[in-house]
Design an enzyme around this catalytic site. Structure first.
Site, PDB file in Angstrom:
ATOM      1  N   ARG A  32       7.366  -9.425   3.544  1.00  0.00           N
ATOM      2  CA  ARG A  32       6.731  -8.956   4.771  1.00  0.00           C
ATOM      3  C   ARG A  32       6.954  -7.456   4.954  1.00  0.00           C
ATOM      4  NH1 ARG A  32       4.603 -13.432   7.179  1.00  0.00           N
ATOM      5  NH2 ARG A  32       5.649 -15.376   6.623  1.00  0.00           N
ATOM      6  N   ASP A  33       5.882  -6.788   5.409  1.00  0.00           N
ATOM      7  CA  ASP A  33       5.943  -5.341   5.633  1.00  0.00           C
ATOM      8  C   ASP A  33       6.908  -5.044   6.779  1.00  0.00           C
ATOM      9  OD1 ASP A  33       3.695  -2.824   4.963  1.00  0.00           O
ATOM     10  OD2 ASP A  33       5.120  -2.608   6.625  1.00  0.00           O
ATOM     11  N   ILE A  34       7.690  -4.005   6.616  1.00  0.00           N
ATOM     12  CA  ILE A  34       8.676  -3.633   7.627  1.00  0.00           C
ATOM     13  C   ILE A  34       8.010  -3.037   8.875  1.00  0.00           C
ATOM     14  CG2 ILE A  34       9.149  -1.227   6.936  1.00  0.00           C
ATOM     15  CD1 ILE A  34      12.153  -1.960   7.005  1.00  0.00           C
ATOM     16  N   ASN A  91      -3.764   1.300  -1.270  1.00  0.00           N
ATOM     17  CA  ASN A  91      -3.919   2.744  -1.162  1.00  0.00           C
ATOM     18  C   ASN A  91      -3.535   3.382  -2.487  1.00  0.00           C
ATOM     19  OD1 ASN A  91      -4.631   2.741   1.648  1.00  0.00           O
ATOM     20  ND2 ASN A  91      -2.490   2.287   2.104  1.00  0.00           N
ATOM     21  N   VAL A 100       4.305   4.644  -0.728  1.00  0.00           N
ATOM     22  CA  VAL A 100       5.275   4.117  -1.690  1.00  0.00           C
ATOM     23  C   VAL A 100       4.607   4.102  -3.069  1.00  0.00           C
ATOM     24  CG1 VAL A 100       6.730   2.173  -2.346  1.00  0.00           C
ATOM     25  CG2 VAL A 100       6.384   2.707   0.080  1.00  0.00           C
ATOM     26  N   HIS A 104       0.956  -1.795  -4.781  1.00  0.00           N
ATOM     27  CA  HIS A 104       1.091  -2.962  -3.904  1.00  0.00           C
ATOM     28  C   HIS A 104      -0.219  -3.195  -3.190  1.00  0.00           C
ATOM     29  CE1 HIS A 104       2.264   0.648  -1.701  1.00  0.00           C
ATOM     30  NE2 HIS A 104       1.741   0.081  -0.613  1.00  0.00           N
ATOM     31  N   MET A 105      -0.462  -4.429  -2.861  1.00  0.00           N
ATOM     32  CA  MET A 105      -1.597  -4.815  -2.031  1.00  0.00           C
ATOM     33  C   MET A 105      -1.042  -5.244  -0.679  1.00  0.00           C
ATOM     34  SD  MET A 105      -4.946  -5.063  -2.916  1.00  0.00           S
ATOM     35  CE  MET A 105      -5.224  -5.794  -4.532  1.00  0.00           C
ATOM     36  N   HIS A 106      -1.722  -4.818   0.386  1.00  0.00           N
ATOM     37  CA  HIS A 106      -1.406  -5.301   1.724  1.00  0.00           C
ATOM     38  C   HIS A 106      -2.277  -6.532   1.982  1.00  0.00           C
ATOM     39  CE1 HIS A 106       0.460  -1.419   3.275  1.00  0.00           C
ATOM     40  NE2 HIS A 106      -0.163  -0.993   2.188  1.00  0.00           N
TER      41      HIS A 106
END
Ligand code: DGP
Length: 124
Positions: A32-34, A91, A100, A104-106
């Site tokens: 999970r994203d912070i 991104n 970062v 990574h994929m959100h």
């Protein structure tokens, strides 16, 4: 851009710092994203030294690419957004404000997300 082994996701992959993991297999770790932007906001991080989507799709082998995208589908099901809907965002580089430098994929969902870009931000 060469891969920076000190980036935060590299440290999470090496278990040097903790994360709220939701899924792990031989290809990916998802957590999970912070700074969540939606009720469900999971980051799907491949286990390899890839700086961005562009680097990943240039240098990852076919098994990794298949494993990565298959895992995303499984994660969407696991976190309960496969039926209600979800958005994938990645991104690449400065103009996309990538912060970062590990690909990574959100995965975002858990509410109606609206349009991709609000109308007041449209390029004209
Ligand atoms: P991006 O701008 O696409 O590079 O997104 C990076 C995301 O990573 C951002 O939404 C915040 C998240 N993030 C940064 N540091 C950490 C961390 O230490 N743990 C977790 N879980 N997420 C982080």
């Amino acid at each position: 851009m060469s891969y920076d082994t000190t980036n935060i996701f590299a440290k999470i992959l090496r278990k040097e710092i903790p994360c709220d993991a939701v899924y792990e297999d031989e290809y990916v770790l998802a957590f999970r994203d912070i700074e969540p932007a939606a009720p469900v906001h999971v980051l799907i991080v491949p286990k390899g030294d890839f700086t961005s989507f562009h680097d990943f799709t240039t240098h990852a082998d076919a098994a990794m690419i298949e494993g990565y995208f298959t895992a995303i589908r499984q994660i969407a099901e696991k976190v309960g957004v496969a039926e209600t809907g979800y958005r994938l965002i990645t991104n690449h580089g400065a103009d996309a404000s990538q912060t970062v430098p590990h690909f990574h994929m959100h995965l975002l969902g858990g509410k109606a997300l609206g349009g991709l870009i609000s109308s007041d931000k449209l390029y004209r």
